[in-house]
Motif scaffolding. Structure first.
Motif, PDB file in Angstrom:
ATOM      1  N   ASP A  57      -6.930   7.711   2.362  1.00 27.64           N
ATOM      2  CA  ASP A  57      -7.988   6.699   3.115  1.00 27.64           C
ATOM      3  C   ASP A  57      -7.625   5.583   3.920  1.00 27.64           C
ATOM      4  O   ASP A  57      -8.094   5.360   5.021  1.00 27.64           O
ATOM      5  CB  ASP A  57      -8.998   6.227   1.880  1.00 27.64           C
ATOM      6  N   LEU A  58      -6.569   4.743   3.348  1.00 27.72           N
ATOM      7  CA  LEU A  58      -5.999   3.627   4.011  1.00 27.72           C
ATOM      8  C   LEU A  58      -5.260   4.234   5.323  1.00 27.72           C
ATOM      9  O   LEU A  58      -5.582   3.648   6.411  1.00 27.72           O
ATOM     10  CB  LEU A  58      -4.785   3.092   3.013  1.00 27.72           C
ATOM     11  N   ARG A  59      -4.617   4.966   5.504  1.00 29.65           N
ATOM     12  CA  ARG A  59      -3.972   5.727   6.690  1.00 29.65           C
ATOM     13  C   ARG A  59      -5.023   6.181   7.666  1.00 29.65           C
ATOM     14  O   ARG A  59      -4.749   6.006   8.979  1.00 29.65           O
ATOM     15  CB  ARG A  59      -3.001   6.840   6.205  1.00 29.65           C
ATOM     16  N   GLU A  60      -6.067   6.695   7.046  1.00 28.03           N
ATOM     17  CA  GLU A  60      -7.073   7.329   7.977  1.00 28.03           C
ATOM     18  C   GLU A  60      -8.178   6.000   8.353  1.00 28.03           C
ATOM     19  O   GLU A  60      -9.318   6.386   8.850  1.00 28.03           O
ATOM     20  CB  GLU A  60      -7.718   8.621   7.405  1.00 28.03           C
ATOM     21  N   CYS A  63     -10.755   2.238   5.052  1.00 24.33           N
ATOM     22  CA  CYS A  63     -10.685   1.022   4.126  1.00 24.33           C
ATOM     23  C   CYS A  63     -11.019  -0.287   4.765  1.00 24.33           C
ATOM     24  O   CYS A  63     -10.705  -0.283   5.891  1.00 24.33           O
ATOM     25  CB  CYS A  63      -9.132   0.926   3.352  1.00 24.33           C
ATOM     26  N   THR A  64     -11.885  -0.925   4.137  1.00 28.40           N
ATOM     27  CA  THR A  64     -12.374  -2.049   4.986  1.00 28.40           C
ATOM     28  C   THR A  64     -11.909  -3.411   4.157  1.00 28.40           C
ATOM     29  O   THR A  64     -11.642  -3.473   2.987  1.00 28.40           O
ATOM     30  CB  THR A  64     -13.764  -2.225   5.117  1.00 28.40           C
ATOM     31  N   ASP A  65     -11.824  -4.431   4.729  1.00 29.92           N
ATOM     32  CA  ASP A  65     -11.458  -5.782   4.323  1.00 29.92           C
ATOM     33  C   ASP A  65     -12.690  -6.228   3.473  1.00 29.92           C
ATOM     34  O   ASP A  65     -13.986  -6.256   4.010  1.00 29.92           O
ATOM     35  CB  ASP A  65     -10.968  -6.935   5.353  1.00 29.92           C
ATOM     36  N   LEU A  66     -12.657  -6.745   2.447  1.00 28.19           N
ATOM     37  CA  LEU A  66     -13.723  -7.546   1.677  1.00 28.19           C
ATOM     38  C   LEU A  66     -13.690  -8.906   1.878  1.00 28.19           C
ATOM     39  O   LEU A  66     -12.793  -9.628   2.310  1.00 28.19           O
ATOM     40  CB  LEU A  66     -13.618  -7.208   0.391  1.00 28.19           C
TER      41      LEU A  66
END
Length: 66
Positions: A57-60, A63-66
């Motif tokens: 998920d991170l590579r693609e 993921c978002t910053d919170l």
């Protein structure tokens, strides 16, 4: 009477001070048990699929910053 019910009765009879001390002790005890189980799960590879999914998920970019 089961051990659990005996513990419940004993805890219900604690003073405020003793209940507070017991609560602190139990939180520490529970955290140690949790940590040990997590370490065992990691060593046994039970969390590998979750880690791989998170890294994918991170590579693609999912993921978002919170």
């Amino acid at each position: 009477m089961t051990v659990i019910s005996e513990i419940e009765v004993a805890v219900s009879k604690l003073s405020r001070e003793d209940l507070s001390a017991f609560r602190d002790w139990f939180q520490e005890f529970d955290a140690e048990v949790w940590d040990k189980q997590l370490e065992e799960d990691i060593a046994a590879g039970r969390l590998d699929a979750f880690a791989e999914e998170a890294l994918r998920d991170l590579r693609e970019g999912r993921c978002t910053d919170l």
